[in-house]
Design an enzyme around this catalytic site. Structure first.
Site, mmCIF file in Angstrom:
data_model
loop_
_atom_site.group_PDB
_atom_site.id
_atom_site.type_symbol
_atom_site.label_atom_id
_atom_site.label_comp_id
_atom_site.label_asym_id
_atom_site.label_seq_id
_atom_site.Cartn_x
_atom_site.Cartn_y
_atom_site.Cartn_z
ATOM 1 N N PHE A 113 13.109 3.761 20.970
ATOM 2 C CA PHE A 113 12.871 4.814 19.973
ATOM 3 C C PHE A 113 13.314 6.185 20.457
ATOM 4 O O PHE A 113 12.735 7.204 20.110
ATOM 5 C CB PHE A 113 11.400 4.819 19.517
ATOM 6 N N THR B 192 0.873 -1.189 0.000
ATOM 7 C CA THR B 192 0.000 0.000 0.000
ATOM 8 C C THR B 192 0.910 1.240 0.000
ATOM 9 O O THR B 192 0.977 1.967 0.979
ATOM 10 C CB THR B 192 -0.917 0.020 1.242
ATOM 11 N N PHE C 154 2.499 -5.622 12.952
ATOM 12 C CA PHE C 154 3.416 -4.699 13.634
ATOM 13 C C PHE C 154 4.872 -5.173 13.587
ATOM 14 O O PHE C 154 5.710 -4.623 14.290
ATOM 15 C CB PHE C 154 2.983 -4.521 15.095
ATOM 16 N N CYS D 193 7.697 1.855 5.986
ATOM 17 C CA CYS D 193 6.449 2.094 6.719
ATOM 18 C C CYS D 193 6.274 3.516 7.255
ATOM 19 O O CYS D 193 5.308 4.190 6.896
ATOM 20 C CB CYS D 193 6.314 1.091 7.857
#
Ligand code: NAD
Length: 438
Positions: free
Chosen positions: A251, A86, A151, A262
């Site tokens: 992160f 996508t 995920f 992504c």
């Protein structure tokens, strides 16, 4: 369970192989015949740790097969997963759902009543409704449509799939919920949390997760920029805030900006969804801008480290993939950096343990070396872009003697600045109070 996986890319192949490993009978379908031929000959289309062995063992047991023949896979399936790409649509950045809807139309021709269609692709809110509409238009009835966003992280995909933090299932109907519970039963027994939600909620959850992670990265990157000016160390700031359970340590690694298949596209798609809904998402919008700018300005960091210009200089780049343990080059920070260096007159030698083949298709004017030391040989500066494990234990004295200019630009803060300087290097990290405006 008999499962058809439509799309045998990163997500489809990993998910298909893991479902087969749970004991289900999985047929992975792709319209790319070369990919399917390769898989049938035991050749993996992507580089992912542990994948080849997992595919091989399940194929040998007859639980995992590969085909281009979508009807044969779908006809006998109890669940049909859609795992096609996508990508960001040209122009407005929204998720391009062409592949999803084309696949659904093909599925519609052969699907049997009672089957569950599950979107594993990352799709905007309301896509499940549109899939239902297409199925109705094609005369299909008694088929449920569910959302089961994925995920997994590239580079740790199998471990992530088998030991997920959570499984999100968006399904209104009991039958679809039951089928997905059955498919994931081995994980459920392992106490992986399964969150059953409405379909739209599941679709949005995936975008919210990626957008939040992107925000976290951009946040620490901006703090790093501040550290450079006020002479603070972002590594310690990250640790100092990350030890707070409300924030968490992950992160929070300052670096060159996020890339990959992504975060860039999913943040853009979320913004488009928000625009369409008339609800601005200013934090995500700013994150996208901060990240784009950061990646474009990487070349200026190298210029500053080299005294203001890279023209006529030789720059060695270590790591090209968007992150370690993958050969995925999509939106990698190395791309604007290397292009910028070449455009500004530098000679670039580069090394990546696995991504060189993919990188060669995208980057021109680059010499590809066989290892880190060969890349560094005679260069004015060495730039670490991707933190592959093998770049964490370089012999810095050997690097210093190979380099002509002794400059180490460590865009991943892999090295201790004092250690690098003791080895004879001039060290420039990210957010460590060292890079000053020239
Ligand atoms: P990919 O490009 O690696 O693979 C997609 C595959 O689908 C290709 O092999 C393509 O040939 C095939 N395909 C397209 N249309 C088809 C059709 N009609 N019939 C059969 N095969 C068809 O994509 P990917 O990285 O696996 O991503 C797939 C989806 O999963 C995307 O929505 C992505 O956002 C999402 N996702 C990706 C990751 C990741 O780390 N890559 C993680 C989570 C979610």
């Amino acid at each position: 369970m008999r499962i058809a996986m439509i799309g045998t890319g990163y997500v489809g192949l990993v998910s298909g192989a893991c479902f087969a490993d749970f004991g289900h009978r999985v047929t992975c379908v792709d319209k790319d015949a070369a990919k399917i031929d390769g898989l049938n000959a035991g050749k993996m289309p992507i580089w992912e740790p542990g994948l080849e062995a997992l595919v091989k063992s399940n194929a040998e047991r007859g639980r995992l097969t590969f085909t281009t023949d979508l009807p044969s896979a779908v006809e006998s399936a109890e669940a049909v997963f859609i795992a096609v790409g996508t990508p960001a649509r040209r122009g407005d950045g929204h998720a391009d759902l062409t592949y999803v809807f084309d696949a659904v139309r093909e599925v519609a021709k052969v699907i049997k009543p009672g089957t569950v269609v599950v979107t594993k692709s990352t799709v905007p809110v309301g896509t499940g409704d549109k899939i239902e509409q297409i199925l109705r238009e094609e005369g299909v009835s008694e088929v449920s449509v569910a959302s089961n966003p994925e995920f997994l992280r590239e580079g740790a995909a199998i471990a992530d799939f088998k030991h997920p933090d959570r499984i999100v299932v968006g399904a209104e109907e009991d039958h679809a919920q039951d089928v997905l519970r059955e498919i994931y039963r081995p994980l459920f027994l392992n106490r992986a949390p399964i969150l059953i939600t409405g379909r739209r909620t599941a679709e949005l959850t995936k975008y919210a997760a990626n957008a939040f992670l992107a925000v976290k990265i951009s946040f620490i990157n901006e703090i790093a920029d501040l550290c450079e000016v006020v002479d603070a160390d972002v590594q310690d700031v990250a640790r100092g805030i990350g030890l707070d359970n409300r924030i968490g340590p992950k992160f929070l690694h300052a670096g060159p900006g996020y890339g990959g298949s992504c975060f860039p596209k999913d943040t853009l798609a979320l913004l488009k969804t928000a625009d369409d809904a008339g609800v601005d998402q200013r934090i995500v919008r700013t994150t996208v801008a901060v990240n784009d700018e950061r990646k474009e300005q990487l070349v200026e960091r190298v210029e500053r480290a080299l005294g203001g210009s890279v023209s006529g200089k030789r720059v060695a780049v270590l790591g090209l993939a968007f992150k370690p343990n993958t050969d995925d080059m999509r939106e990698a920070p190395s791309i604007p950096l290397v292009k910028g260096l070449v455009e500004r007159g530098a000679k670039v030698s580069a090394f990546d343990p696995v991504a060189a083949e993919q990188a060669e298709k995208i980057l021109s004017g680059v010499e590809f070396a066989n290892d880190a030391y060969a890349a560094a040989d005679g260069a004015d500066a060495l730039v670490i872009v991707t933190e592959w494990d093998e770049f964490r234990a370089l012999d810095l004295e050997r690097i210093a003697s190979s380099l002509q200019g002794k400059v180490l630009v460590d865009l991943r803060n892999v090295y201790d600045p004092d250690e690098a300087e003791e080895a004879g290097l001039v060290y420039f990290g990210i957010g460590r109070g060292r890079i000053q405006a020239s």
